[in-house]
Design an enzyme around this catalytic site. Sequence first.
Site, mmCIF file in Angstrom:
data_model
loop_
_atom_site.group_PDB
_atom_site.id
_atom_site.type_symbol
_atom_site.label_atom_id
_atom_site.label_comp_id
_atom_site.label_asym_id
_atom_site.label_seq_id
_atom_site.Cartn_x
_atom_site.Cartn_y
_atom_site.Cartn_z
ATOM 1 N N ASP A 32 0.849 -1.185 0.000
ATOM 2 C CA ASP A 32 0.000 0.000 0.000
ATOM 3 C C ASP A 32 0.889 1.241 0.000
ATOM 4 O OD1 ASP A 32 -3.213 0.564 0.994
ATOM 5 O OD2 ASP A 32 -1.781 2.206 1.141
ATOM 6 N N ASN A 85 -12.960 -3.056 2.471
ATOM 7 C CA ASN A 85 -13.885 -1.940 2.623
ATOM 8 C C ASN A 85 -14.808 -1.934 1.406
ATOM 9 O OD1 ASN A 85 -12.616 -1.024 5.008
ATOM 10 N ND2 ASN A 85 -11.050 0.018 3.806
ATOM 11 N N GLY A 91 -15.301 3.263 3.990
ATOM 12 C CA GLY A 91 -13.911 3.674 3.787
ATOM 13 C C GLY A 91 -13.313 3.294 2.456
ATOM 14 N N GLN A 92 -14.123 2.741 1.546
ATOM 15 C CA GLN A 92 -13.557 2.384 0.239
ATOM 16 C C GLN A 92 -13.258 3.662 -0.549
ATOM 17 O OE1 GLN A 92 -15.890 -0.233 -2.296
ATOM 18 N NE2 GLN A 92 -14.184 -0.497 -3.724
ATOM 19 N N SER A 93 -12.029 3.773 -1.033
ATOM 20 C CA SER A 93 -11.630 4.953 -1.808
ATOM 21 C C SER A 93 -11.135 4.593 -3.198
ATOM 22 C CB SER A 93 -10.549 5.741 -1.061
ATOM 23 O OG SER A 93 -9.400 4.933 -0.868
ATOM 24 N N HIS A 98 -10.133 -4.877 -3.555
ATOM 25 C CA HIS A 98 -8.834 -5.195 -2.957
ATOM 26 C C HIS A 98 -9.022 -5.662 -1.520
ATOM 27 C CE1 HIS A 98 -9.730 -0.915 -2.485
ATOM 28 N NE2 HIS A 98 -9.176 -1.008 -1.288
ATOM 29 N N LEU A 99 -8.119 -6.516 -1.142
ATOM 30 C CA LEU A 99 -8.083 -7.065 0.209
ATOM 31 C C LEU A 99 -6.865 -6.435 0.889
ATOM 32 C CD1 LEU A 99 -9.395 -9.368 1.871
ATOM 33 C CD2 LEU A 99 -7.995 -10.972 0.603
ATOM 34 N N HIS A 100 -7.070 -5.802 2.049
ATOM 35 C CA HIS A 100 -5.937 -5.260 2.817
ATOM 36 C C HIS A 100 -5.394 -6.363 3.718
ATOM 37 C CE1 HIS A 100 -6.901 -0.825 2.278
ATOM 38 N NE2 HIS A 100 -8.094 -1.324 2.046
HETATM 39 P P1 AMP Z 1 -9.698 1.571 0.383
HETATM 40 O O1 AMP Z 1 -9.766 2.870 1.118
HETATM 41 O O2 AMP Z 1 -10.155 0.375 1.144
HETATM 42 O O3 AMP Z 1 -10.376 1.697 -0.973
HETATM 43 O O4 AMP Z 1 -8.171 1.303 0.134
HETATM 44 C C1 AMP Z 1 -7.452 1.877 -0.921
HETATM 45 C C2 AMP Z 1 -6.018 1.767 -0.563
HETATM 46 O O5 AMP Z 1 -5.253 1.903 -1.749
HETATM 47 C C3 AMP Z 1 -5.530 2.852 0.404
HETATM 48 O O6 AMP Z 1 -4.988 2.216 1.547
HETATM 49 C C4 AMP Z 1 -4.483 3.612 -0.407
HETATM 50 O O7 AMP Z 1 -3.388 4.035 0.372
HETATM 51 C C5 AMP Z 1 -4.070 2.591 -1.444
HETATM 52 N N1 AMP Z 1 -3.586 3.100 -2.711
HETATM 53 C C6 AMP Z 1 -4.146 4.056 -3.486
HETATM 54 N N2 AMP Z 1 -3.438 4.232 -4.611
HETATM 55 C C7 AMP Z 1 -2.403 3.361 -4.544
HETATM 56 C C8 AMP Z 1 -1.302 3.058 -5.393
HETATM 57 N N3 AMP Z 1 -1.125 3.687 -6.559
HETATM 58 N N4 AMP Z 1 -0.445 2.101 -5.017
HETATM 59 C C9 AMP Z 1 -0.605 1.459 -3.830
HETATM 60 N N5 AMP Z 1 -1.610 1.690 -2.996
HETATM 61 C C10 AMP Z 1 -2.504 2.623 -3.333
#
Ligand code: AMP
Length: 112
Positions: A32, A85, A91-93, A98-100
């Site tokens: 990440d 998320n 909190g999905q952005s 994706h799986l954290h």
């Molecule tokens: P979420 O908020 O669950 O959608 O998680 C998105 C995650 O993607 C966040 O933890 C960001 O820091 C990460 N992220 C966004 N852009 C990138 C990128 N280019 N490379 C690696 N991680 C990223």
Amino acid sequence: MSSRNCEFCKIQSGEYNTEFLFEDHRVVAFKDINPQAPVHILIIPRDHFDSLKQINDEALIGHLFTAAKTVAEKLGLTDHRLVINTGPQAGQSVFHLHLHLLGGRYLGWPPG
Ligand code: AMP
Ligand code: ZN
């Protein structure tokens, strides 16, 4: 099945030469960019799904978890947390499923 303006689709294609901690024909895992723990890895399907709501392929869902388990073992993480998320309120952005994988410190519960 990729989405042209999706950063994670580009990452999985190798467009940014991202280092993969694990990869196979269906999933990739990478660090990440804004880690929330000493270990913070994202595991994604190569195919684009906006979120968990869009995926019905049980084998692929299982494969994502198995890949996460493999990465955790590879990194020697005994304790860890897996998070998905789904939707902005959760909190999905980034809208590529994706799986954290989080670990390397004490993780409080409940999450914020
Ligand atoms: P979420 O908020 O669950 O959608 O998680 C998105 C995650 O993607 C966040 O933890 C960001 O820091 C990460 N992220 C966004 N852009 C990138 C990128 N280019 N490379 C690696 N991680 C990223
Ligand atoms: Zn995508």
